[in-house]
Scaffold this active site. Structure first.
Site, PDB file in Angstrom:
ATOM      1  CG  ASP A  67      -1.869   1.191   0.862  1.00 49.33           C
ATOM      2  OD1 ASP A  67      -1.606   1.726   0.562  1.00 49.33           O
ATOM      3  OD2 ASP A  67      -2.499   1.272   2.501  1.00 49.33           O
ATOM      4  CB  VAL A  68       2.304   3.326  -2.877  1.00 45.80           C
ATOM      5  CG1 VAL A  68       3.000   2.415  -3.423  1.00 45.80           C
ATOM      6  CG2 VAL A  68       0.421   4.126  -3.193  1.00 45.80           C
ATOM      7  CE1 TYR A 161      -5.246  10.892 -11.940  1.00 42.82           C
ATOM      8  CE2 TYR A 161      -5.851  11.928 -13.782  1.00 42.82           C
ATOM      9  CZ  TYR A 161      -4.845  10.763 -13.185  1.00 42.82           C
ATOM     10  OH  TYR A 161      -3.840  10.419 -14.432  1.00 42.82           O
ATOM     11  CE  LYS A 165      -1.394  10.184 -11.828  1.00 44.28           C
ATOM     12  NZ  LYS A 165      -0.354   9.483 -12.148  1.00 44.28           N
TER      13      LYS A 165
END
Length: 257
Positions: A67-68, A161, A165
Site C-alpha cells: 500500500d503506497v 486528479y 499529477k
C-alpha cells in the site's frame, strides 16, 4: 553500443501498481530487457498471478503486497529488498482516478484519497527507495505523471486528479535537482488516455467521452499500455543517461492543441 544501453541485466526493478494495466506492461518491458522485477501491488493475488505468468514466460519476477500510502510498509519492502542487492529501478506507477466530480461538490475524502495514492505514494516510495539508491550512488526512478498535470481535461471534471499529477511532475523535477549529482536520476512520463480496463469501464458508462477525447487528439486514437511501457523502459535504462527531471509527454499529440 546503443542497444546495449537498454540492457537491464543484473538490475532489480520494482513497479508499484504492477499487477495490471500500464504497470503490468512496464513489468513486461523491464523483464524483457533483463531486469529482475518485483510486482508491488495492493492486490497481492493479482500481483502473484502476474508474477507467475512472467516466470512461466521465462522472466524473473516476484510479487509483494504494498500500500503506497503507508510509508512504514514502503520502508519495510525497501529494506527487505536490500537483501537482494537493493532496488536499482523504481517505477512509481500506482495511481487512481475517479472523475466526474465537480470541484464545488468534491468531498474531503475524495480529494485526500487521490492525493494520498497519486502524490503521497510517489513521494513515500521515492524517499525510501531513493535513500538507498543514494547510499549506493546509482539508481533510476520513473514516475507516472499524466497529460492531466499539463492541461485541464474535458469533458470530465477532475480538479483533484489534475492537481495530484501536476504535483507528481514538480516533485519529479525537485527530486531530480536534489539527487542528480549523487547518481540518482528521476524522470516522469505524461501519458494520454490509455486503453486499460479502467478506461473501458468509464467509456461503457459515458461513451460520449471518447468522441471528445479523440477529437482533441491529433493522432485520433487512445494510447496502449505497451506504448507507455516503451517510454518507461527508455527512462529506466542507460539509454537516457543524460536525462533527469524530464517530463516526457506520450500523448498522441494531445497537448499540442
Amino acid at each position: 553500443m546503443y542497444l546495449q544501453k537498454f540492457d537491464l541485466g543484473g538490475r532489480l526493478a520494482l513497479v508499484t501498481g504492477g499487477a495490471q494495466g500500464i504497470g503490468a506492461a512496464c513489468a513486461d518491458a523491464l523483464a524483457e530487457a533483463g531486469a529482475r522485477v518485483v510486482i508491488a501491488d495492493l492486490d497481492l493475488v493479482a500481483a502473484t498471478t502476474k508474477a507467475d505468468a512472467m516466470r512461466a514466460d521465462g522472466r524473473q519476477a516476484q510479487a509483494v503486497a504494498l500500500d503506497v500510502t503507508d510509508s512504514a510498509a514502503v520502508d519495510a519492502v525497501a529494506e527487505a529488498l536490500e537483501a537482494e542487492g537493493g532496488v536499482d529501478i523504481l517505477i512509481n506507477n500506482a495511481g487512481i482516478v475517479q472523475s466526474n466530480m465537480p470541484a464545488e461538490n468534491c468531498p474531503d475524502d475524495h480529494w485526500r484519497r487521490h492525493m494520498a495514492v497519486n502524490l503521497d505514494g510517489v513521494f513515500f516510495c521515492a524517499r525510501s527507495f531513493g535513500r538507498r539508491m543514494l547510499a549506493r550512488g546509482r539508481g533510476s526512478i520513473v514516475n507516472m505523471g499524466s497529460m492531466s498535470g499539463l492541461i485541464v481535461n474535458k469533458p470530465q471534471e477532475q480538479s483533484f486528479y489534475n492537481a495530484s499529477k501536476a504535483g507528481v511532475h514538480h516533485l519529479t523535477k525537485s527530486l531530480a535537482a536534489e539527487w542528480a549529482a549523487r547518481g540518482v536520476r528521476v524522470n516522469a512520463v505524461a501519458p494520454t488516455v490509455i486503453e486499460t480496463e479502467l478506461v473501458s469501464r468509464v467509456l461503457k458508462d459515458i461513451p460520449e467521452m471518447e468522441r471528445v477525447w479523440l477529437d482533441m487528439t491529433p493522432m485520433g486514437r487512445l494510447g496502449r499500455p505497451d506504448e507507455i511501457a516503451s517510454v518507461v523502459l527508455f527512462l529506466a535504462s542507460d539509454a537516457s543517461s543524460l536525462m533527469t527531471g524530464a517530463i516526457v509527454s506520450a500523448d498522441a499529440g494531445y497537448t499540442c492543441w
